[in-house]
Design a protein around this motif. Structure first.
Motif, short mmCIF file in Angstrom:
data_model
loop_
_atom_site.label_atom_id
_atom_site.label_comp_id
_atom_site.label_asym_id
_atom_site.label_seq_id
_atom_site.Cartn_x
_atom_site.Cartn_y
_atom_site.Cartn_z
N PHE A 363 0.88 -1.20 0.03
CA PHE A 363 0.04 0.12 0.07
C PHE A 363 1.00 1.31 0.19
N GLU A 364 0.63 2.10 -0.92
CA GLU A 364 1.22 3.43 -0.95
C GLU A 364 0.26 4.82 -0.73
N GLN A 365 0.70 5.44 0.48
CA GLN A 365 -0.29 6.64 0.76
C GLN A 365 0.43 7.73 0.96
N VAL A 366 0.00 8.83 0.29
CA VAL A 366 0.71 9.98 0.20
C VAL A 366 0.20 11.10 1.46
N VAL A 367 0.89 11.50 2.22
CA VAL A 367 0.69 12.52 3.20
C VAL A 367 1.27 13.72 3.24
N ILE A 368 0.62 14.80 3.34
CA ILE A 368 1.57 16.11 3.36
C ILE A 368 1.66 16.96 4.82
N PRO A 369 2.71 17.01 5.50
CA PRO A 369 2.48 17.87 6.53
C PRO A 369 2.03 19.18 6.49
N LYS A 370 1.42 19.54 7.14
CA LYS A 370 0.87 20.94 7.26
C LYS A 370 1.74 22.09 7.67
N ILE A 371 2.29 21.93 8.97
CA ILE A 371 3.20 22.77 9.52
C ILE A 371 4.38 22.10 9.94
N GLU A 372 5.41 23.00 10.03
CA GLU A 372 6.80 22.32 10.20
C GLU A 372 7.11 21.92 11.46
N THR A 373 6.28 21.95 12.47
CA THR A 373 6.29 21.32 13.90
C THR A 373 6.18 19.91 13.95
N VAL A 374 5.90 19.34 12.64
CA VAL A 374 5.61 17.72 12.64
C VAL A 374 7.00 17.14 12.73
N THR A 375 7.33 16.22 13.53
CA THR A 375 8.55 15.60 13.74
C THR A 375 8.41 13.85 13.37
N GLU A 376 7.32 13.52 12.92
CA GLU A 376 7.28 12.03 12.86
C GLU A 376 6.13 11.63 12.11
N ILE A 377 6.36 10.35 11.29
CA ILE A 377 5.29 9.61 10.63
C ILE A 377 4.46 8.79 11.87
#
Length: 603
Positions: A363-377
């Protein structure tokens, strides 16, 4: 013109390459297998040895007369053509009678011989010869057992690997067609009732031999996988299969009576359609247990492994990250759905895409972080029910650390003046350019190019292509005839084999090896006459002159020379005496003349 000619040559070369490649695709792999109708026999009994070539019908009978502990005699070929859903397969079986000469254990094979540019080798068989009667607990049927009924000679069996399974648990299923010494063709794919089950497409069938209740069968096996879709007891099958049975019509009134040896070559067949049904199997499908079921369980059943990947790991806010979730293992991949990514508050998540290859589903799923504070999937959990362990299993992977930087792209405002909007752009006109006047006369016409079909180079290339196509079709038809018409194949092969034999005997003549010379002369003559007149080569002796050749309008002097060669070979092989080089030379020249004469005659 030069460029045009080069294009024509390119088209010609490309088309020729495609045609030649298509012709080369006719080649098929040939499998060689040997078998006996029983592997334990008493003195005075006999064994039938079968040498089977699958994928062709043009292989001649191998020279298989020298077998330790047995007297071997060739009894003839049998052919079989199977058409399964339009796909044709052909085979030829050469049969020999093995008469035991003494007690003991003997190894039969491997049979190795060269045909054309290929070398074939069979498997090794072990046969035990005993002095007394063979016991009843032997693995192969003997003459003392009553003959089989027709329904025991050809039938269908359906064999699931197990009759009890959990809901959605995969069950390998085999559908076997058993045939005992019957000619069968036009075998269709089996169909079977599977209410309450889901099934996959049948794999390409495989063919082999199997001993069932002491009887040797040819087996055609179809494999698939099923799984139950509702709990309870359900009936699977019966499996139904259609085929055509060929019944041989024996000739009567021949000079040999009911045991006419030429029936194998001239006998006719009558086709009878058969509809076969297998047994019905009762299957028990158990529901999945409620104890220990995860809250987000989606129905996956099997024994799986799970892995989580993300790429790239260094992005800017608003850039995409591809999350790859890989499930592999043994089980029902149809029940495996996309594992859920954990907290999605700071991501924009798109619908997943998946692909399945063998026992792996990705399975391949595209995710886009909205803000720069994201540190992990976030961590991802995959749970399934393992039928072997009879319990639920949960595998958690992640979280995967990523680095998100602040986006540097800014949207600028574009100011458009209202005056510019209100004023339309007007294209500047040039006098005399905006109007094209109608011509009253066409003016002077000139020839631009010749018609293509009048171009000599084009016509030449088309003729060459047509000639290549005709040659390829002709070669292919000849090759197909060589595969299916044994008589034609042997007749075509006869002069080439004879030349090889003459070459070998000439070598022995120059070396003065009398025994080897006459053995080669005799074998060459046997092989040539057998191939020329489509007779079993191993049984050809001087008697063939009066039984077969006398009615072929052959010059009596040639027949006399044939008799003399057979007599000279018999004397040299069985009553060795000193033979002069001149006499050997005379025998060699007589054989050359006979072969040359027979090749020039339309017999």
């Amino acid at each position: 013109m030069k460029k045009y000619a080069l294009n024509l040559i390119f088209v010609f070369m490309t088309t020729a390459a495609i045609l030649l490649n298509a012709y080369s695709c006719f080649a098929k792999d040939i499998a060689f297998q040997s078998s006996v109708d029983k592997n334990r026999v008493s003195l005075g009994d006999d064994i039938i040895l079968s040498l089977t070539f699958t994928g062709t019908q043009s292989i001649p009978a191998p020279d298989f007369t020298n077998v330790e502990g047995f007297h071997a005699k060739y009894i003839g070929p049998s052919t079989m053509v199977s058409i399964i859903n339009g796909s044709m397969s052909a085979s030829i079986t050469h049969k020999y009678v093995l008469i035991p000469l003494k007690a003991g254990k003997f190894q039969v094979g491997p049979v190795t011989f060269k045909y054309g540019s290929d070398t074939y080798a069979s498997n090794i068989l072990t046969v035990e010869v005993v002095e007394g009667p063979v016991s009843d607990n032997r693995p192969i049927r003997t003459a003392g057992v009553p003959p089989l009924k027709f329904e025991d000679k050809i039938f269908v069996v359906m064999e699931p690997q197990r009759t009890q399974a959990y809901l959605n648990e995969t069950i390998p299923l085999k559908i076997k067609l058993y045939v005992n010494k019957l000619p069968v063709r036009d075998i269709q794919l089996p169909q079977f009732a599977h209410d309450g089950f889901s099934t996959e497409a049948l794999d390409r069938p495989r063919q082999y031999e199997e001993i069932r209740q002491g009887i040797l069968y040819d087996v055609l096996e179809f494999d698939t996988v099923i799984f139950g879709t509702r709990p309870g007891i359900s009936n699977l099958g019966p499996a139904e299969l259609d085929c055509v049975l060929l019944e041989k019509q024996r000739r009567t009134g021949g000079i040999f009576g009911d045991d006419d040896p030429f029936d194998d070559f001239f006998g006719k067949y009558t086709a009878y359609p058969l509809h076969l049904k297998s047994n019905q199997v009762s299957m028990t499908i158990l529901p999945l247990p409620e104890e220990g079921k995860p809250q987000n369980f989606s129905g996956a059943v099997g024994s799986f492994d799970f892995n989580l990947e993300a790429d790239p790991k260094y992005v800017k806010a608003g850039d995409p990250v591809t999350v790859k979730m890989i499930v592999r293992g043994d089980g029902n991949l149809n029940t495996v759905t996309t594992p859920n990514i954990g907290s999605q508050d700071n991501f924009k998540v798109y619908d997943p895409q998946f692909k399945q290859e063998g026992n792996t589903k990705t399975f391949e799923q595209v995710v886009i972080p909205k803000i720069e504070t994201v540190t992990e999937i976030p961590a991802v959990s995959f749970n399934f029910f393992d039928p072997a362990k009879k319990q639920y299993v949960t595998i958690t992977k992640g979280p995967i650390p990523i680095k998100v930087e602040k986006s540097t792209e800014r949207e600028g405002l574009k100011i458009v003046e209202a005056d510019a909007i209100s004023r339309p752009l007007v294209k500047k006109e040039t006098l005399g350019r905006d109007i094209i006047y109608i011509k009253e006369l066409p003016g002077n016409l000139r020839k631009k190019d010749a018609y293509l079909y009048k171009n000599k180079l084009f016509l030449l290339l088309q003729s060459i292509l047509l000639l290549c196509f005709i040659i390829i079709v002709t070669l292919n038809k000849r090759r197909e005839r060589l595969k299916t018409d044994i008589r034609y194949a042997r007749r075509i092969r006869a002069p080439k084999e004879a030349r090889n034999g003459l070459k070998e005997s000439k070598k022995y003549l120059s070396q003065g090896k009398i025994q080897n010379f006459y053995d080669t002369i005799f074998g060459t003559l046997q092989k040539y006459l057998g191939d020329k007149f489509h007779l079993p080569s191993a049984g050809i002796t001087a008697n063939i002159i009066d039984e077969v050749l006398k009615n072929k309008n052959i010059d009596e002097r040639v027949l006399d020379e044939l008799r003399s060669i057979f007599n000279e070979c018999d004397v040299a092989r069985y009553a060795p005496t000193e033979v002069s080089v001149e006499k050997m030379q005379n025998t060699f020249l007589k054989l050359e003349r006979i072969i040359d004469y027979l090749e020039r005659q339309k017999l």
